[in-house]
Design an enzyme around this catalytic site. Structure first.
Site, PDB file in Angstrom:
ATOM      1  NE  ARG A 174      -3.900  -2.367   0.689  1.00 34.02           N
ATOM      2  CZ  ARG A 174      -3.588  -3.355   0.128  1.00 34.02           C
ATOM      3  NH1 ARG A 174      -2.694  -3.697  -0.888  1.00 34.02           N
ATOM      4  NH2 ARG A 174      -4.581  -4.242   0.123  1.00 34.02           N
ATOM      5  CB  SER A 248      -8.958  -1.373   4.468  1.00 32.36           C
ATOM      6  OG  SER A 248      -9.188  -2.363   3.840  1.00 32.36           O
ATOM      7  CD  GLU A 349      -5.435   1.197   2.378  1.00 36.74           C
ATOM      8  OE1 GLU A 349      -5.148   0.214   3.173  1.00 36.74           O
ATOM      9  OE2 GLU A 349      -6.617   1.240   1.777  1.00 36.74           O
TER      10      GLU A 349
HETATM   11  P1  FAD Z   1      -8.957   9.190  -4.661  1.00 38.69           P
HETATM   12  O1  FAD Z   1      -9.515   8.731  -3.510  1.00 38.69           O
HETATM   13  O2  FAD Z   1      -9.720  10.355  -5.530  1.00 38.69           O
HETATM   14  O3  FAD Z   1      -7.016   9.622  -4.341  1.00 38.69           O
HETATM   15  C1  FAD Z   1      -6.491   9.097  -3.467  1.00 38.69           C
HETATM   16  C2  FAD Z   1      -5.148   9.796  -3.277  1.00 38.69           C
HETATM   17  O4  FAD Z   1      -4.709   9.610  -4.556  1.00 38.69           O
HETATM   18  C3  FAD Z   1      -5.356  11.354  -3.401  1.00 38.69           C
HETATM   19  O5  FAD Z   1      -4.010  11.682  -2.406  1.00 38.69           O
HETATM   20  C4  FAD Z   1      -5.158  11.817  -4.618  1.00 38.69           C
HETATM   21  O6  FAD Z   1      -4.674  13.320  -4.455  1.00 38.69           O
HETATM   22  C5  FAD Z   1      -4.459  10.985  -5.242  1.00 38.69           C
HETATM   23  N1  FAD Z   1      -4.454  10.939  -6.769  1.00 38.69           N
HETATM   24  C6  FAD Z   1      -5.565  10.288  -7.338  1.00 38.69           C
HETATM   25  N2  FAD Z   1      -5.513  10.200  -8.529  1.00 38.69           N
HETATM   26  C7  FAD Z   1      -4.280  10.754  -8.833  1.00 38.69           C
HETATM   27  C8  FAD Z   1      -3.676  11.187 -10.388  1.00 38.69           C
HETATM   28  N3  FAD Z   1      -4.094  10.764 -11.405  1.00 38.69           N
HETATM   29  N4  FAD Z   1      -2.423  11.805  -9.892  1.00 38.69           N
HETATM   30  C9  FAD Z   1      -1.635  11.970  -9.067  1.00 38.69           C
HETATM   31  N5  FAD Z   1      -2.559  11.645  -7.587  1.00 38.69           N
HETATM   32  C10 FAD Z   1      -3.836  11.090  -7.586  1.00 38.69           C
HETATM   33  N6  FAD Z   1      -7.826  -0.253  -2.114  1.00 38.69           N
HETATM   34  C11 FAD Z   1      -7.085  -1.432  -2.344  1.00 38.69           C
HETATM   35  O7  FAD Z   1      -5.682  -1.244  -2.449  1.00 38.69           O
HETATM   36  N7  FAD Z   1      -7.796  -2.441  -2.265  1.00 38.69           N
HETATM   37  C12 FAD Z   1      -8.807  -2.680  -2.202  1.00 38.69           C
HETATM   38  O8  FAD Z   1      -9.318  -3.921  -2.341  1.00 38.69           O
HETATM   39  C13 FAD Z   1      -9.860  -1.645  -1.961  1.00 38.69           C
HETATM   40  N8  FAD Z   1     -11.049  -1.772  -1.707  1.00 38.69           N
HETATM   41  C14 FAD Z   1     -11.725  -0.802  -1.662  1.00 38.69           C
HETATM   42  C15 FAD Z   1     -13.182  -0.845  -1.368  1.00 38.69           C
HETATM   43  C16 FAD Z   1     -14.018   0.167  -0.892  1.00 38.69           C
HETATM   44  C17 FAD Z   1     -15.566  -0.355  -0.904  1.00 38.69           C
HETATM   45  C18 FAD Z   1     -13.380   1.598  -0.922  1.00 38.69           C
HETATM   46  C19 FAD Z   1     -14.372   2.690  -0.617  1.00 38.69           C
HETATM   47  C20 FAD Z   1     -12.199   1.514  -1.270  1.00 38.69           C
HETATM   48  C21 FAD Z   1     -11.419   0.693  -1.260  1.00 38.69           C
HETATM   49  N9  FAD Z   1      -9.967   0.525  -1.525  1.00 38.69           N
HETATM   50  C22 FAD Z   1      -9.161  -0.428  -1.979  1.00 38.69           C
HETATM   51  C23 FAD Z   1      -9.233   1.994  -1.721  1.00 38.69           C
HETATM   52  C24 FAD Z   1      -9.410   2.834  -3.107  1.00 38.69           C
HETATM   53  O9  FAD Z   1     -10.456   2.214  -3.942  1.00 38.69           O
HETATM   54  C25 FAD Z   1      -8.100   2.701  -3.956  1.00 38.69           C
HETATM   55  O10 FAD Z   1      -7.212   3.371  -2.924  1.00 38.69           O
HETATM   56  C26 FAD Z   1      -8.398   3.523  -5.114  1.00 38.69           C
HETATM   57  O11 FAD Z   1      -7.235   3.368  -5.638  1.00 38.69           O
HETATM   58  C27 FAD Z   1      -8.561   4.987  -4.961  1.00 38.69           C
HETATM   59  O12 FAD Z   1      -9.120   5.655  -6.056  1.00 38.69           O
HETATM   60  P2  FAD Z   1      -9.704   6.744  -6.283  1.00 38.69           P
HETATM   61  O13 FAD Z   1      -9.737   7.403  -7.866  1.00 38.69           O
HETATM   62  O14 FAD Z   1     -10.919   7.032  -5.520  1.00 38.69           O
HETATM   63  O15 FAD Z   1      -8.631   7.873  -5.409  1.00 38.69           O
HETATM   64  P1  NAP Z   2      -9.778 -10.905   4.696  1.00 36.69           P
HETATM   65  O1  NAP Z   2     -10.015 -11.820   3.608  1.00 36.69           O
HETATM   66  O2  NAP Z   2     -10.722 -10.781   5.795  1.00 36.69           O
HETATM   67  O3  NAP Z   2      -8.476 -11.104   5.311  1.00 36.69           O
HETATM   68  C1  NAP Z   2      -7.782 -10.269   6.412  1.00 36.69           C
HETATM   69  C2  NAP Z   2      -6.658  -9.630   6.182  1.00 36.69           C
HETATM   70  O4  NAP Z   2      -5.677 -10.796   5.979  1.00 36.69           O
HETATM   71  C3  NAP Z   2      -6.326  -9.114   4.753  1.00 36.69           C
HETATM   72  O5  NAP Z   2      -6.182  -7.674   5.094  1.00 36.69           O
HETATM   73  C4  NAP Z   2      -5.226  -9.619   3.951  1.00 36.69           C
HETATM   74  O6  NAP Z   2      -4.200  -8.991   3.690  1.00 36.69           O
HETATM   75  C5  NAP Z   2      -4.765 -10.905   4.854  1.00 36.69           C
HETATM   76  N1  NAP Z   2      -4.615 -12.004   4.168  1.00 36.69           N
HETATM   77  C6  NAP Z   2      -5.552 -12.889   4.249  1.00 36.69           C
HETATM   78  N2  NAP Z   2      -5.232 -14.009   3.469  1.00 36.69           N
HETATM   79  C7  NAP Z   2      -4.168 -13.792   3.251  1.00 36.69           C
HETATM   80  C8  NAP Z   2      -3.029 -14.559   2.407  1.00 36.69           C
HETATM   81  N3  NAP Z   2      -3.246 -15.792   1.998  1.00 36.69           N
HETATM   82  N4  NAP Z   2      -1.664 -14.043   2.297  1.00 36.69           N
HETATM   83  C9  NAP Z   2      -1.224 -12.887   2.802  1.00 36.69           C
HETATM   84  N5  NAP Z   2      -2.488 -12.220   3.455  1.00 36.69           N
HETATM   85  C10 NAP Z   2      -3.665 -12.621   3.716  1.00 36.69           C
HETATM   86  O7  NAP Z   2      -9.848  -9.558   4.066  1.00 36.69           O
HETATM   87  P2  NAP Z   2     -11.024  -8.432   3.836  1.00 36.69           P
HETATM   88  O8  NAP Z   2     -10.890  -7.348   4.477  1.00 36.69           O
HETATM   89  O9  NAP Z   2     -12.047  -9.277   3.281  1.00 36.69           O
HETATM   90  O10 NAP Z   2     -10.421  -7.993   2.130  1.00 36.69           O
HETATM   91  C11 NAP Z   2     -10.243  -8.870   1.201  1.00 36.69           C
HETATM   92  C12 NAP Z   2      -9.092  -8.261   0.153  1.00 36.69           C
HETATM   93  O11 NAP Z   2      -9.605  -7.100  -0.490  1.00 36.69           O
HETATM   94  C13 NAP Z   2      -7.720  -8.169   0.981  1.00 36.69           C
HETATM   95  O12 NAP Z   2      -6.763  -8.461  -0.091  1.00 36.69           O
HETATM   96  C14 NAP Z   2      -7.681  -6.736   1.120  1.00 36.69           C
HETATM   97  O13 NAP Z   2      -6.498  -5.806   1.166  1.00 36.69           O
HETATM   98  C15 NAP Z   2      -8.651  -6.027   0.153  1.00 36.69           C
HETATM   99  N6  NAP Z   2      -9.279  -4.976   0.383  1.00 36.69           N
HETATM  100  C16 NAP Z   2      -8.835  -3.677   0.739  1.00 36.69           C
HETATM  101  C17 NAP Z   2      -9.539  -2.568   0.943  1.00 36.69           C
HETATM  102  C18 NAP Z   2      -8.774  -1.252   1.067  1.00 36.69           C
HETATM  103  O14 NAP Z   2      -9.483  -0.196   1.350  1.00 36.69           O
HETATM  104  N7  NAP Z   2      -7.536  -1.186   1.246  1.00 36.69           N
HETATM  105  C19 NAP Z   2     -10.929  -2.768   1.264  1.00 36.69           C
HETATM  106  C20 NAP Z   2     -11.532  -4.007   1.000  1.00 36.69           C
HETATM  107  C21 NAP Z   2     -10.724  -4.871   0.575  1.00 36.69           C
HETATM  108  P3  NAP Z   2      -3.970  -7.981   2.526  1.00 36.69           P
HETATM  109  O15 NAP Z   2      -4.703  -6.589   2.914  1.00 36.69           O
HETATM  110  O16 NAP Z   2      -2.395  -7.450   2.482  1.00 36.69           O
HETATM  111  O17 NAP Z   2      -4.469  -8.752   1.214  1.00 36.69           O
END
Ligand code: FAD
Ligand code: NAP
Length: 353
Positions: A174, A248, A349
């Protein structure tokens, strides 16, 4: 084309936490030339500039006092070379160039439909293509850095267009150079992804493997993987359109072996994943749940309009008219409790503005 700038623009619809704030100045980037124009505009006003994608990884703590540039560049271009593998961490013979304002999930779906594989585990992540490298989006066993080839954009320091290779992006968990040395110094205009016309299923992630097994699927197609990922996500995560949230809220903390050994002794149920570095990644959601916060909301506590989702303890939700300050004070209470109980610090995050 010149930029249209509005003042005191509402951002309520442009952040998935639905926080009701405004931008002092607001403009939309729909042409490449708008990027340097937006930078110049902010410089002339002597105000900070922020790029906003879909607002799914931001928390606005107050009205934004500067210039919000909404990323709306569109376009997807494909380069196919079936006889040659492009340079990429995964096998790749197709390069997909996506403009920064493309919707990420629609991009994943389009690639699948056209038979370009690799993105399936990242289905249904909200946001734009341009934001994907910022925190190196990841889910279900895949991270963007495994597929990304390069990032193109405007370097604010050098005042020129620049292509940054995947290696130069310094991707981490991340994390990327765009959150470190190039924070607020680079505006991404497009990304290049190395995909493959040959399926390369990655389904070791337990929640995904369980879902496929439950469906009796032994050798899944990329389409089946994407469908399974979408099923799991829909069953666990609240849709921001119905219950505003930013995904998250805390990163999974990574701790050293000594601290891990002590915690594992005290808490036999500790959810952890050993890292190649010898450290251990802890499931932040488990820590939050054990600290008693899962499902806590305004009905059970005096939390105003904020709460912690009942199916996913990592997701903080806005039940109505919460402010950024409300969300952040709930986050601080959770951080304090987790620190007191486990001696582990949780980092937020999303980017807080
Ligand atoms: P924004 O929220 O608009 O911006 C985020 C940051 O990036 C800000 O600082 C912004 O200035 C910067 N930014 C955006 N676009 C640009 C650009 N073109 N150039 C420079 N800077 C920029 N994340 C995960 O990693 N894995 C997941 O599974 C995941 N699941 C999610 C589920 C839900 C329900 C939600 C709400 C979020 C989740 N996220 C997840 C987080 C999010 O979706 C990601 O981080 C996504 O990439 C953000 O995109 P955005 O366009 O909404 O960015
Ligand atoms: P989950 O499956 O309940 O698992 C909980 C955590 O354990 C996750 O954060 C994941 O880390 C870790 N994990 C599970 N299995 C793993 C494996 N085999 N090896 C290494 N790490 C493992 O998680 P969840 O919340 O439902 O999310 C599912 C996936 O979607 C995850 O990968 C999560 O990162 C992603 N997600 C991200 C966001 C966001 O906003 N960043 C929101 C929703 C979902 P990792 O997070 O490193 O995978």
């Amino acid at each position: 084309m010149t930029l249209a700038v509005s003042e005191f623009a509402p951002l309520h619809e442009l952040n998935t936490l639905a926080i009701d704030v405004s931008a002092r100045y607001f403009l939309t980037i729909s042409e490449l030339e708008h990027i340097p124009q937006a930078v110049l505009f902010a410089q002339q006003k002597r105000l900070p500039l922020m790029v906003l994608g879909a607002g799914s990884n931001v928390v606005f703590s107050a009205d934004f006092p500067g210039v919000v540039a909404h990323m709306a560049l569109r376009g997807i271009e494909v380069e196919i070379n079936s006889n040659h593998e492009f340079e990429s961490a995964q096998p790749a013979n197709v390069v997909v160039n996506a403009a920064a304002g493309e919707n990420w999930h629609q991009l994943v779906q389009q690639c699948l439909q056209r038979g370009f594989y690799g993105l399936e585990n990242l289905a249904l992540i909200p946001g734009t293509a341009g934001a994907a490298p910022i925190q190196n989006i990841g889910a279900y066993g895949i991270e963007l850095n495994q597929l990304l080839q390069s990032v193109t954009g405007w370097d604010l320091t050098q005042q020129k267009w620049r292509v940054i290779s995947a290696t130069e992006c310094e991707f981490g968990y991340r994390d990327s150079i765009f959150k470190q040395a190039l924070k607020d110094k680079f505006i991404i205009s497009s990304i290049a992804l190395g995909l493959s016309t040959r399926p390369n299923p990655i389904c070791h992630y337990s929640a995904l493997a369980d879902q496929l097994a439950m469906q009796g699927i032994d050798q899944p197609t990329p389409q089946q993987i994407a469908a399974a990922v979408m099923d799991v996500r829909r069953s666990k995560l609240p849709d921001p359109a119905q219950i505003p949230n930013a995904g998250s809220f805390f990163k999974n903390p990574v701790i050293g072996k000594q601290q891990f050994d002590q915690l594992a002794l005290r808490y036999p149920g500790l959810v952890s994943y050993p890292q190649p570095s010898g450290n251990y990644k802890l499931a932040a959601g488990w820590l939050v749940e054990q600290a008693g916060w899962k499902g806590v909301n305004r009905k059970s506590n005096d939390l105003g309009q904020v709460g912690v989702h009942h199916r996913q303890a990592l997701v903080l939700v806005n039940h109505g008219s919460a402010s950024g300050a409300d969300i952040l004070s709930l986050a601080a209470a959770i951080q304090r409790d987790v620190s007191e109980k486990f001696g582990v610090e949780l980092d937020i995050e999303p980017r807080v503005y």
